[in-house]
Design a protein around this motif. Sequence first.
Motif, mmCIF file in Angstrom:
data_model
loop_
_atom_site.group_PDB
_atom_site.id
_atom_site.type_symbol
_atom_site.label_atom_id
_atom_site.label_comp_id
_atom_site.label_asym_id
_atom_site.label_seq_id
_atom_site.Cartn_x
_atom_site.Cartn_y
_atom_site.Cartn_z
ATOM 1 N N LEU A 326 0.885 -1.370 0.032
ATOM 2 C CA LEU A 326 0.034 -0.130 0.209
ATOM 3 C C LEU A 326 0.556 1.328 0.107
ATOM 4 O O LEU A 326 2.200 1.036 0.039
ATOM 5 C CB LEU A 326 -1.057 -0.154 1.328
ATOM 6 C CG LEU A 326 -2.273 -1.408 1.661
ATOM 7 C CD1 LEU A 326 -0.454 -2.386 2.830
ATOM 8 C CD2 LEU A 326 -2.381 -0.243 1.916
ATOM 9 N N ASP A 327 0.090 2.607 -0.691
ATOM 10 C CA ASP A 327 1.138 3.562 -0.863
ATOM 11 C C ASP A 327 0.261 4.294 0.919
ATOM 12 O O ASP A 327 -1.208 4.512 1.301
ATOM 13 C CB ASP A 327 1.140 4.174 -1.352
ATOM 14 C CG ASP A 327 1.755 3.554 -2.605
ATOM 15 O OD1 ASP A 327 3.131 3.320 -2.979
ATOM 16 O OD2 ASP A 327 0.794 3.989 -3.723
ATOM 17 N N TRP A 328 1.072 4.823 1.362
ATOM 18 C CA TRP A 328 0.494 5.685 2.489
ATOM 19 C C TRP A 328 0.158 7.180 2.082
ATOM 20 O O TRP A 328 1.051 7.791 1.255
ATOM 21 C CB TRP A 328 1.961 6.420 3.943
ATOM 22 C CG TRP A 328 1.908 5.198 4.251
ATOM 23 C CD1 TRP A 328 3.531 3.708 3.606
ATOM 24 C CD2 TRP A 328 2.188 4.481 5.805
ATOM 25 N NE1 TRP A 328 3.229 2.948 4.699
ATOM 26 C CE2 TRP A 328 2.847 3.340 6.248
ATOM 27 C CE3 TRP A 328 1.693 5.023 6.689
ATOM 28 C CZ2 TRP A 328 3.109 2.840 6.963
ATOM 29 C CZ3 TRP A 328 1.515 4.018 8.073
ATOM 30 C CH2 TRP A 328 2.645 3.105 8.286
ATOM 31 N N VAL A 329 -1.069 7.392 2.639
ATOM 32 C CA VAL A 329 -1.785 8.695 1.540
ATOM 33 C C VAL A 329 -2.347 9.567 3.222
ATOM 34 O O VAL A 329 -2.288 9.282 3.671
ATOM 35 C CB VAL A 329 -2.802 8.404 0.906
ATOM 36 C CG1 VAL A 329 -2.209 7.535 -0.239
ATOM 37 C CG2 VAL A 329 -3.728 7.996 1.441
ATOM 38 N N LEU A 330 -2.515 10.994 2.239
ATOM 39 C CA LEU A 330 -3.454 11.161 4.098
ATOM 40 C C LEU A 330 -4.530 11.676 3.325
ATOM 41 O O LEU A 330 -5.195 11.604 1.488
ATOM 42 C CB LEU A 330 -2.623 12.898 3.496
ATOM 43 C CG LEU A 330 -1.645 13.855 3.264
ATOM 44 C CD1 LEU A 330 -1.145 14.649 3.849
ATOM 45 C CD2 LEU A 330 -1.172 12.899 5.097
ATOM 46 N N LEU A 331 -5.207 11.094 3.898
ATOM 47 C CA LEU A 331 -6.736 10.878 3.989
ATOM 48 C C LEU A 331 -7.998 11.951 2.554
ATOM 49 O O LEU A 331 -8.306 11.449 1.444
ATOM 50 C CB LEU A 331 -7.529 10.726 4.567
ATOM 51 C CG LEU A 331 -9.039 9.981 4.663
ATOM 52 C CD1 LEU A 331 -9.197 8.826 3.902
ATOM 53 C CD2 LEU A 331 -10.020 9.631 6.339
ATOM 54 N N ARG A 332 -7.209 13.139 3.168
ATOM 55 C CA ARG A 332 -8.020 14.257 2.191
ATOM 56 C C ARG A 332 -7.720 14.371 0.949
ATOM 57 O O ARG A 332 -8.878 14.247 -0.248
ATOM 58 C CB ARG A 332 -7.977 15.879 2.740
ATOM 59 C CG ARG A 332 -8.776 16.984 2.620
ATOM 60 C CD ARG A 332 -8.675 18.072 2.510
ATOM 61 N NE ARG A 332 -8.878 19.098 1.841
ATOM 62 C CZ ARG A 332 -9.516 19.178 0.739
ATOM 63 N NH1 ARG A 332 -8.246 18.224 -0.328
ATOM 64 N NH2 ARG A 332 -10.027 20.336 0.562
ATOM 65 N N ASP A 333 -6.518 14.133 0.949
ATOM 66 C CA ASP A 333 -5.433 14.139 -0.879
ATOM 67 C C ASP A 333 -6.669 12.881 -1.926
ATOM 68 O O ASP A 333 -6.866 12.780 -2.724
ATOM 69 C CB ASP A 333 -4.323 13.991 -0.672
ATOM 70 C CG ASP A 333 -3.971 15.525 -0.257
ATOM 71 O OD1 ASP A 333 -4.205 16.447 0.088
ATOM 72 O OD2 ASP A 333 -2.762 15.526 0.319
ATOM 73 N N GLU A 334 -6.426 11.705 -0.902
ATOM 74 C CA GLU A 334 -6.853 10.818 -1.260
ATOM 75 C C GLU A 334 -8.580 10.299 -1.828
ATOM 76 O O GLU A 334 -8.683 10.133 -3.389
ATOM 77 C CB GLU A 334 -6.443 9.682 -1.051
ATOM 78 C CG GLU A 334 -6.552 8.074 -1.769
ATOM 79 C CD GLU A 334 -5.204 8.551 -2.982
ATOM 80 O OE1 GLU A 334 -5.662 7.700 -4.185
ATOM 81 O OE2 GLU A 334 -4.147 9.096 -3.009
ATOM 82 N N LEU A 335 -8.623 10.823 -0.802
ATOM 83 C CA LEU A 335 -10.519 11.097 -1.130
ATOM 84 C C LEU A 335 -11.339 12.024 -1.940
ATOM 85 O O LEU A 335 -11.797 12.059 -3.391
ATOM 86 C CB LEU A 335 -11.221 12.317 0.516
ATOM 87 C CG LEU A 335 -11.462 10.910 1.344
ATOM 88 C CD1 LEU A 335 -12.457 11.682 2.155
ATOM 89 C CD2 LEU A 335 -12.001 9.278 1.262
ATOM 90 N N VAL A 336 -9.986 12.828 -2.893
ATOM 91 C CA VAL A 336 -10.418 14.222 -3.947
ATOM 92 C C VAL A 336 -10.015 13.067 -4.353
ATOM 93 O O VAL A 336 -11.251 13.019 -6.048
ATOM 94 C CB VAL A 336 -9.246 15.031 -3.526
ATOM 95 C CG1 VAL A 336 -9.302 15.617 -4.962
ATOM 96 C CG2 VAL A 336 -10.168 16.103 -2.558
#
Length: 823
Positions: A326-336
């Motif tokens: 998996l790639d670690w992500v910021l939730l907000r950015d990925e939700l967009v």
Amino acid sequence: MKPQTSYTPPNRSLVSLLSMLQFRLLLLLCVAVMCMAASTSLQAAEEKKPLTQAEIPVPPNEMPDYILEQLKRDPFVKKHFGWKLAFCQHPMYLLIDEDRGEPTVGERIPPWGAANAKDYVERVIRNLQSLENLPELKLNYQWSAVELRTMVQNFPDVYARLKKLYEKGSLDFLDGTYSQAHLQVLGSESNWRQFEYGQEVYKELFDKKVDVYARQETGLHLQLPQLLKQFGYRFAALPDFHAVLEFVDGGFKMIKKHDGYKPVVGDEFVDAVGLDGSTIPTYLLAGVDWEDDLQRDLYSAPKICYSFPDLEEVDQETYEEYHFLLDWVLLRDELVKRFEAAPPRAKAKVSTYWSYIEGVWAEELLRKMKSAEEMAVLAEQMSCMAKLAGRQIGSGADIKQIWQTILKSQHHDISWIEVTDLRRKSINRLDDSIKACMKIMTEVGCRFVDKDDNSMTVFNGLPRKRKCLVGLDGKKCLGKGKFQEFKGDSFGFVDAPAGGCKSFEVVSTPAPSKKTALPEKLKTSHYTIDFSRCGLIEQITAHNGKQLLSCGDYLGGEIRARIAKQWVDNRKAKCAYYSGNVADILERATSLAEIPVSERYYFFRDEPVIKVQVEFDFNGNEVGYFWIDKTKINIYYPTRGSDVYHDIPFGYVAAEQSKPLFATNWLYCGGLVYVNRGTVKHWVQDGVVANVVAWGGNHFSNRLHWEWLESPQYDIRLYGKKKIEYFIIPCGNFNGTSVVQAVDDLISPVFVCEGRGDKSFYRVKDKDLAATSVYEKDSQIWMRGYKLPSKKKSRYHDWEIFNKPVEKTRPGWFFGILVSGRL
């Protein structure tokens, strides 16, 4: 010369026979050879040794993990699934910092928890160090604003590193509420200010507007989508804890499994819809079950996987463990990104049936929260009156501090069952907040009223005139109204103007309460009561003649519980009955097993309401099973109805029977309105209304995992005197606007002080607007509330939450009297 040899032609039948025999002999020979070869191979196989370690790399029981590791390390697999990990840290700073109960709660025991805030912050520091060392690592934090501010004040160096990494884009913040409260059990103003005050802190500390409502704990109700839109939220995400979805429009795809249902990639969002039609895209967060999801291939879990741990350490090893797949992500950015790729195709009502509201300490904390919230609203309203009168008292900062204390006390960890020390501290803080509200109101009263020892002034904060129930110390009567004395105090109803005050002459002649025999029937102007021989209610008949109860297994006002595996009730009691000009009063002395119970009913003669007080005298009692609400101490009213309604923050909803119901103030069934005063958990079955008021014991879980029973069990039996109060309104047919106003008139407190003064400062003409707050902002008076459904035209649509400056409809009125039906 050789002699000549003669030639004889062959017999063809014989040749054919010989050829066939030869073929068969050859076939038999081949079969024999093959059988011998097979026998030899079988014998060789039986004699061959087991495969070597190189041929079978791990024992059979370890093979699943081994295969998974091989798949995780294949770059193609990671690229194929495209899973993203939103690692969302859920700190428990408040509990670790302030609770010192015995035995120690698990959150303060390493390695999961920490002994104190300093040790806990060291874990934060180590995570920040990992962010600095691992460029591809991303972390999301679900700090409550109150905990974040406290941590920042105590550890400014950590704040500096947090801010730097936030600005760099290595971490982000979620939720945005002041104290991560379970919003579904709180009032309208608490809901609003959880977001308002929380966002202020994030703006102040990080210049950040949190716009993703994602959290570990629950906090869902049917007006949440509109609230989130009011505060500029872009997305919501379902919590790790229980949520209920009722799909109302559109299609949706899920996978049925042996262990339940799961969302699939592509169907990752639903539009959560509020009462007014507001929607907010809500992500169906899902964790990855590697064994299952890798096998489901194109029907695997949604792209964003979540984790909401209680502030786990993320080091190099942890990072690599997940980063393989998996790639670690910021939730907000990925939700967009996911919203653009897979927008919602369905709408759903999203709520929850779960909270920490289980009857612990007879819900003393929640009852105190409700009282403090109501007093803070009134103190704010009276401060606005002072401003409109040109007599400001400068109470804005004090009122905000009071609200911050109330909101802090709503933190879900304080309601958690194991937490005894911090819960007691919070109850004491709420008591102090109520006293602070009284101080503000006393100062306003002193500036408003003229000194007059023979008069008393009643302040009403609601923006409409009302009849107020007033209780006074001693034998006093206000004006010419009816007042009644009972055991050293007096009470009665007075008319109060909208958003203002009215004075009454004090007369020391309240009517007495005369003791008399318990009647079989009591008839008032608005209802008729039929009593049982021991003083419970067998029937309530409304003013239109409609009978509201269907008594049989239950009587009105009956209290039941399961104690020591036996059902107990309050049917037997010693009764004392008093007749008066304001109310007839019934007192009952009874018990539930060994628990003494005192009951007092006020049957008001000229008002459509019954007031009830029930006091339990607990002494370390165990009552009921934690998991089964019916076994706890419940108050019952068996109605004839099937339609059920109850209020929620900024509205009310139709509800189902045989389900847990969180009624923040009132519940309607069968022509009867049951008004709670902080015991918000109810259920209705076959028309029988039940209100859960108390539970106590030593065995509990969190209703999520039985494994909690393996953890230390705490003494949370019931101790001390606990007074439960509620009202009954026999209203007949349901009218939402009438019910909301009747309940507000009953539960909104008034302030009474000595002196003389009469003035109305603000009012709302439109009866379909329910005001929840009047307050000062930017040197103006603002009003907040919501539009009740109606056929009448309005500038607001049904269920819309409004929050606007109050407008003057007539210029030049003395002291800026504000009259508004068009907020």
